[in-house]
Write an enzyme that holds these catalytic residues in place. Structure first.
Site, PDB file in Angstrom:
ATOM      1  N   GLY A 105      -8.289 -12.102   5.787  1.00 15.60           N
ATOM      2  CA  GLY A 105      -8.732 -10.748   5.466  1.00 15.60           C
ATOM      3  C   GLY A 105      -9.500 -10.712   4.161  1.00 15.60           C
ATOM      4  N   LEU A 157      -8.915  -9.251   1.221  1.00 14.59           N
ATOM      5  CA  LEU A 157      -8.138  -9.544   0.016  1.00 14.59           C
ATOM      6  C   LEU A 157      -7.617 -10.972   0.038  1.00 14.59           C
ATOM      7  CD1 LEU A 157      -6.837  -8.739  -2.631  1.00 14.59           C
ATOM      8  CD2 LEU A 157      -4.943  -7.714  -1.327  1.00 14.59           C
ATOM      9  N   ASP A 174       3.226 -14.269  12.790  1.00 14.07           N
ATOM     10  CA  ASP A 174       2.815 -13.007  13.375  1.00 14.07           C
ATOM     11  C   ASP A 174       3.931 -11.997  13.107  1.00 14.07           C
ATOM     12  OD1 ASP A 174       2.143 -10.827  14.950  1.00 14.07           O
ATOM     13  OD2 ASP A 174       1.497 -12.026  16.662  1.00 14.07           O
ATOM     14  N   ALA A 191      -1.153  -6.839   7.579  1.00  6.97           N
ATOM     15  CA  ALA A 191      -0.627  -5.504   7.867  1.00  6.97           C
ATOM     16  C   ALA A 191      -1.292  -4.945   9.117  1.00  6.97           C
ATOM     17  CB  ALA A 191      -0.876  -4.557   6.691  1.00  6.97           C
ATOM     18  N   THR A 235       0.263   0.473  -0.298  1.00  7.12           N
ATOM     19  CA  THR A 235      -0.899   1.347  -0.279  1.00  7.12           C
ATOM     20  C   THR A 235      -0.660   2.663  -1.015  1.00  7.12           C
ATOM     21  OG1 THR A 235      -2.289   2.664   1.238  1.00  7.12           O
ATOM     22  CG2 THR A 235      -0.064   2.182   1.955  1.00  7.12           C
ATOM     23  N   ASP A 236      -1.741   3.272  -1.464  1.00  8.53           N
ATOM     24  CA  ASP A 236      -1.685   4.615  -2.039  1.00  8.53           C
ATOM     25  C   ASP A 236      -1.290   5.658  -0.998  1.00  8.53           C
ATOM     26  OD1 ASP A 236      -4.303   3.973  -0.892  1.00  8.53           O
ATOM     27  OD2 ASP A 236      -4.924   5.982  -1.537  1.00  8.53           O
ATOM     28  N   TYR A 276       0.934   5.685   9.264  1.00  5.23           N
ATOM     29  CA  TYR A 276       0.629   4.461   8.525  1.00  5.23           C
ATOM     30  C   TYR A 276       1.359   4.446   7.185  1.00  5.23           C
ATOM     31  CZ  TYR A 276      -2.073   1.277   5.549  1.00  5.23           C
ATOM     32  OH  TYR A 276      -2.442   0.298   4.664  1.00  5.23           O
ATOM     33  N   LYS A 299       4.282   1.806   5.896  1.00  9.44           N
ATOM     34  CA  LYS A 299       4.114   0.976   4.695  1.00  9.44           C
ATOM     35  C   LYS A 299       5.226   1.241   3.682  1.00  9.44           C
ATOM     36  CE  LYS A 299       1.193  -1.477   3.716  1.00  9.44           C
ATOM     37  NZ  LYS A 299       1.127  -2.962   3.860  1.00  9.44           N
TER      38      LYS A 299
END
Length: 284
Positions: free
Chosen positions: A10, A12, A31, A55, A96-97, A122, A126
């Site tokens: 990915g 990042l 996985d 993710a 995540t924000d 989502y 998270k």
């Protein structure tokens, strides 16, 4: 010390792996939707640190398939955290924000001590993953970031906001971009550099990590075109007018002040970071 990066393909993960001199791991090896793949991979590699960049990140699709989002971001991460504990391996996990958003009147950055309140599936998935990682082992590290864009795109998601804007502008499209969602666009190179510093410092717990400053998505698009010297038919719109399946936080700017407690400087402001990205893509 062996360090492994899951989700190494990915945007990042590709920037982070070389900065840590890490072993890249892909979905074919671990996985998260198949927890039975985790322990054998850890036993074979025996890393001392595992960084999870993988993710389920299809924000809108998660509204219609919540089980798939939870399977990866919550239950898969919980299995990963438990397996890392058994293997005596520190887990570094990205969040995540989007764990924020319920505080619709918010106008100041969120700190790590502020109560989360996600407004979409989502974000819920998270947040559940965060709790699992932090509960499994006190030495684990959770990093919340925001608005990621990098040279490698978003893997299976394809592209990123910068590339989407430039592509649509190149096609001569008139663009409407929301001007009532405040965040911090974050360049994966800067996030990777600071993550590597956090790992070297032995940081644990919850940290926010973005570029500095904030803007709306409309302001971000405007700066993309300004720095790219493009004249585009761009106008602001509202979240209400731009209907999407998943609600977005109206304000999800993250405070980076906690980085200073472990002797790490905040990342540069987002406009020069964008400039560095645009310069990098010109060289590709």
């Amino acid at each position: 010390m062996t360090i492994a990066v899951l989700g190494a393909q990915g945007q990042l993960g590709r920037d982070l792996t070389p900065r840590l001199d890490a072993v890249p791991l892909t979905r074919s090896q671990i996985d998260l939707s198949k927890p039975e793949t985790i322990a054998p991979a850890l036993q074979a590699l025996r890393p001392r640190v595992l960084v999870n960049c993988a993710a389920y990140n299809f924000v809108d699709l998660a509204e219609s398939e919540p089980d798939a989002a939870m399977a990866v971001n919550a239950w898969g991460v919980r299995a990963l955290a438990n397996a890392c504990r058994e293997a005596k391996c520190k887990l570094v996990h990205f969040s995540t924000d989007y764990v924020f958003g319920l505080d619709s009147g918010r106008t100041t950055p969120f700190s790590e001590t502020d109560a989360p309140g996600p407004v979409n599936v989502y974000g819920i998935s998270k947040l559940a993953g965060e709790y699992a990682v932090l509960a499994a082992e006190t030495n684990n590290l959770v990093i919340r970031t925001c608005g990621l864009y990098g040279a490698w795109g978003l893997g299976g998601k394809g592209g990123n906001f910068v590339e989407t804007m430039l592509k649509m502008a190149g096609e001569g499209q008139a663009l409407k971009v929301v001007n009532d969602q405040h965040c911090t666009p974050s360049y994966t190179v800067d996030v990777a550099d600071t993550t590597a510093a956090l790992i070297r410092a032995g940081a644990a717990g919850l940290f926010h990590l973005t570029n500095s400053g904030s803007c709306t998505w409309f302001e971000f698009a405007s700066e993309i075109f300004r720095q790219s010297r493009l004249t585009v038919d761009l106008s602001p719109t509202t979240s209400a007018a731009y209907q999407r399946p998943a609600r977005r936080p109206p304000h999800s700017v993250l405070s980076n002040e906690k980085l200073g407690t472990v002797g790490i400087a905040k990342s540069r402001p987002w406009p020069p970071a964008l400039g560095a990205y645009l310069e990098q893509r010109r060289k590709r």
